[in-house]
Structure formats: C-alpha cells, structure tokens
Design an enzyme around this catalytic site. Structure first.
Site, PDB file in Angstrom:
ATOM      1  N   ASP A   1       0.826  -1.207   0.000  1.00  0.00           N
ATOM      2  CA  ASP A   1       0.000   0.000   0.000  1.00  0.00           C
ATOM      3  C   ASP A   1       0.860   1.256   0.000  1.00  0.00           C
ATOM      4  O   ASP A   1       2.049   1.221   0.336  1.00  0.00           O
ATOM      5  CB  ASP A   1      -0.889   0.028   1.252  1.00  0.00           C
ATOM      6  CG  ASP A   1      -2.041  -0.957   1.168  1.00  0.00           C
ATOM      7  OD1 ASP A   1      -2.317  -1.440   0.059  1.00  0.00           O
ATOM      8  OD2 ASP A   1      -2.645  -1.238   2.211  1.00  0.00           O
TER       9      ASP A   1
ATOM     10  N   LYS B   1      -4.330   2.564  -2.238  1.00  0.00           N
ATOM     11  CA  LYS B   1      -5.508   3.407  -2.467  1.00  0.00           C
ATOM     12  C   LYS B   1      -5.411   4.613  -1.551  1.00  0.00           C
ATOM     13  O   LYS B   1      -5.092   4.489  -0.378  1.00  0.00           O
ATOM     14  CB  LYS B   1      -6.791   2.622  -2.179  1.00  0.00           C
ATOM     15  CG  LYS B   1      -7.046   1.503  -3.170  1.00  0.00           C
ATOM     16  CD  LYS B   1      -8.213   0.651  -2.767  1.00  0.00           C
ATOM     17  CE  LYS B   1      -7.830  -0.362  -1.707  1.00  0.00           C
ATOM     18  NZ  LYS B   1      -6.905  -1.387  -2.187  1.00  0.00           N
TER      19      LYS B   1
END
Length: 470
Positions: free
Chosen positions: A246, A268
């Site tokens: 991530d 994200k």
C-alpha cells in the site's frame, strides 16, 4: 557506501605482514585461517609468531622492511608501533597498486578489516567504515547470539546437495523456495541437533515432494519506522516472491524486502483508487496459483481499517493457504512517538478508533457516544473529513476547546505534530503532512510535556475555522 564489501580468496597467495608483536600475531591468525602464504618482516617475533615460525606456518625475514619484499605480494599489512615505518610500507605498496592495511590508521589503508562472524563456510562481515569500531563489535555480538553454531554444517550439506537439487528443480524460483523451506524447517532442526544422516534424509524426502504450493501472508508493516516492523514480519517479507503493498508502507520498510522480489503498489488514497480492491484480490489469487509466496503488505495492522479480512476471505474461497502477521497500528505507534498516551487516569478511561471515510451526512457513526468526555478518539484517514468530524462532535456535545492533535508522518523522521482545539481541527489537518492521524481528547495536551521524538516544536492554530453546515 564508503567501501565495497568483498571476500578475497587468499589461498596460495603471498601476503606480507610487517611487524612482529601481538597485534601482528592476531592478524597472522586471521590470514593463516584464510589460507594465505604468509611472510613476516620484523627484527623480533613475539612468542606466538615464533611458535608459528618454528611450526613452518610462515616465513620470517628477520630485520627491517625493504621495498623489494613487496615483489610478488598480493596484499600487505603494516602492524608496527612505528608510524614512519607504517607510512613507508603504505607508500611503497600503494605505488605498486598492492592492497595495504595499516593497523589503526584508516587514512593509510586501501582496505579495512571488518568485524567477523565465522560459521565457515558462512561468513558475516560487519563494518562501520572505521567510524565506530565499538559499534561494529556490538552489532557482531548481537548477531553472534542470533546465528546458530550449526550454520556452517548446514551450509556444507547444502553445498553437497546443490547440484542434485539443481538437476531436479529447473527454475530458480523452485530452488529458492526449496532451500528456504529447508533452512526454516525440519532439516535445520535436525542439523542443529547433530542428526546429520536424518537431516540428509529429510532433504531427500523434501526433494521428492517438491511440487510448490503458493501461499499468502498478510503482513502489517507498522506505522513507518522500520524498527517497528515485527521480527516475523521481516522474516516473511524477505522470503516473498511477490509483495503487493500500500501507499502507507514507508520506503524504509520497502527497502527491507528481498531485492529480487516483485514489488507491486496496489495502494488506495482518499478519492483516488489507483488499483481497485477487486484487482488486488485477483492478483493475490493469480500469483498464489503460480506457486509463489505472496505477501500483502499493509501499513499499520492489516485488520484495522485495512480490508485484510476481505482479502483473506478471497484466499480462503480460492483454497490458498494463508497466515497473518500483525503490525503496530498507527493509533498505537504514532501517538507513542508523539508523546500522547491514549489512556490516562486523569483524562481518558477509554479509546475509540474510527475511520474518516464516512458518508457526508455522517449518519453511520454514533456521534453522541463519540462526543462523550473522558475518552480518546483516534481517527484514521480523517484529513478530508476533518471539518465534518469537528462539526459533528461539537454538535453532539463535545466542547469546542477540547484538545486535539494531528500527527503527520507518525514515527518517521519527518514526523510533525500539530496541536490545537476541536474547533481548529480542519485547519490543523490541512497543514499536516500525509499520512495523518487525528487525536481528539484531553490526552492530546500531554504532547507539550512528554514529546520525545523528532520535531518537538508544536505548530498551533491561533484563529478558529469557520464552517457552515447549515
């Protein structure tokens, strides 16, 4: 990198050692263990070197150093207490492009000796580039305790089996997985217990059952400081074939991943889903079915606002074996590094974690409960909705002057802590670097007293924000 770490083959090579004292004797022991053909130049020899000379382990040129002694020499060490002589040895060797080390005189060295952990054929060399020898020694002591004495025997057996494994397992990835399983499994245990025959039988059984099965490890990377990554987390990411990570995973943690692993960012951010969750799920299944060790690396802890449970459900449905390695969540790590205790006898008797990714009307959260006093509220991903959060808490009874803190880049060297009141939360959040954590409650004011890490100067808003939610 000040020096290139290399291992030099000395077997059958001429090495000149200038000096006959105890320091020279220690260097002689090291050189002879490496198989060097050792020549010593000194007027006299200490008792240890004298014994080695009489045993025929070295040649001795009794007398003063002469430049012609360098003819045919591969490497030179000057270990006398005569600075002028040591500098002469360095100068003569350097002119001839011969590697030379002057003991305790880094300026007059073309190479330096590291601290060494010897589990031959496994060698570990540690260097501080001459800046902090005591630190290098302390690091060596810590590693000595971690590395079993059976490591050398394990390496010798592996060397004997290497060609056979190579013939049976044709791809590099298969061989790497085979040896990782061996070195982390029953084979290693048997070698450590001295059961060498049983250990080799274990290798044979493992080789016969060498069909690779993929697997998934869901790993928490912690809040940013690589020192907060768990030991198991480090071990797992260094065995990975593929790492899906991530945006919240710090670059320092990413640097710890095995260099030949495939690293794919599936992060994200608020309002910008560069890779959809469905695509991430697809990649997990795809790589695991190829027989690869897949690591899903998430900032903080994978089960706290990380959708880790959803990804494990996908793996379970696909029949993929998995494990979970917890991580230190940002609410724990960042507040600790900011000097903000989440509980305190005088200020807070409970903690609540929420995510700021809430709908505009905010109806899904129990705002009356969140607005109660004597508790600490920690908001993940709350920067974008800071105004809404502030408004809802005040609307439901939390005082406008409730202390708050916004921690940007928590636990990292660039950490910033901004403090103020609940009414100022939006402005504080806008000023903080990302990723940011919002803390609401009286404990936030303790930062002024017990801040200990990084930038301890406090940025504070003086004028309240004006927000109209009418």
């Amino acid at each position: 990198m000040d020096y290139l770490p290399i291992f030099v083959e000395l077997k059958g090579r001429l090495v000149l050692l200038v000096g006959g004292g105890e320091v020279a004797a220690r260097k002689a022991t090291l050189l002879l263990r490496a198989g060097a053909l050792l020549q010593v130049v000194a007027p006299e020899l200490c008792s240890e070197l004298q014994q080695r000379y009489q045993a025929g382990e070295l040649e001795w040129y009794q007398g003063e150093f002469q430049p012609e002694y360098l003819d045919g020499i591969f490497l030179v060490i000057a270990a006398t207490d005569d600075r002028i002589l040591n500098h002469q040895v360095f100068s003569e060797a350097d002119k001839r492009s011969i590697l030379v080390n002057v003991v305790d005189d880094q300026v007059h060295c073309s190479f330096i000796f590291p601290s060494i952990i010897d589990r031959s054929p496994v060698l570990v060399a540690i260097s501080s580039a001459g800046k902090a020898p005591v630190l290098a020694r302390l690091i060596r002591e810590k590693l000595e305790a971690l590395l079993p004495s059976s490591l050398g025997t394990m390496a010798k057996i592996a060397g004997k089996w290497r060609e056979r494994v190579k013939q049976r397992l044709t791809s590099m990835r298969q061989r790497r997985s085979f040896w990782e399983q061996a070195f982390n499994g029953r084979f290693a245990m048997l070698v450590a217990n001295g059961q060498i025959q049983q250990a080799e039988k274990q290798l044979e059984q493992q080789l016969e059952q060498s069909d690779l099965q993929g697997e998934l490890a869901l790993v928490g990377a912690g809040p940013g400081d690589p020192g907060l990554l768990t030991l198991k987390g480090l071990q797992v990411i260094q065995q990975a074939d593929v790492v899906l990570y991530d945006h919240l995973v710090s670059s320092d943690v990413l640097d710890l991943i095995r260099r030949d692993a495939d690293k794919i960012c599936v992060g994200k951010r608020a309002g910008n889903h560069s890779v959809s969750q469905e695509e991430t799920n697809r990649l997990i299944v795809k790589f695991a079915r190829q027989g690869k060790k897949v690591v899903r690396l998430k900032g903080g802890d994978p089960f706290i606002f990380g959708r880790g449970g959803e990804e494990l459900q996908v793996a379970a449905s696909a029949g993929i074996p998995f494990q979970v390695v917890p991580g230190i969540t940002a609410a724990i790590g960042a507040t600790a590094y900011a000097g903000i205790p989440l509980t305190h006898r005088e200020h807070s008797q409970s903690i609540t974690f929420i995510t700021g990714h809430c709908r505009e009307k905010g109806n899904e959260l129990d705002w009356p409960a969140l607005a109660r006093g004597h508790q600490t509220l920690v908001i993940y991903m709350g920067t974008v909705k800071a105004a809404l959060i502030s408004h809802q808490l005040i609307l439901h009874g939390r005082a406008e002057d409730t202390p708050v803190a916004v921690i940007g880049c928590g636990t990292r060297l660039e950490q910033q802590v901004l403090t103020g009141t609940l009414l100022e939360l939006e402005q504080l959040a806008q000023q903080a670097p990302s990723p940011a954590l919002l803390v609401v409650g009286e404990v936030a004011q303790l930062h002024h007293q017990i801040a200990w890490f990084g930038q301890q100067s406090i940025a504070k808003i003086s004028r309240p924000a004006v927000v109209d939610f009418a």
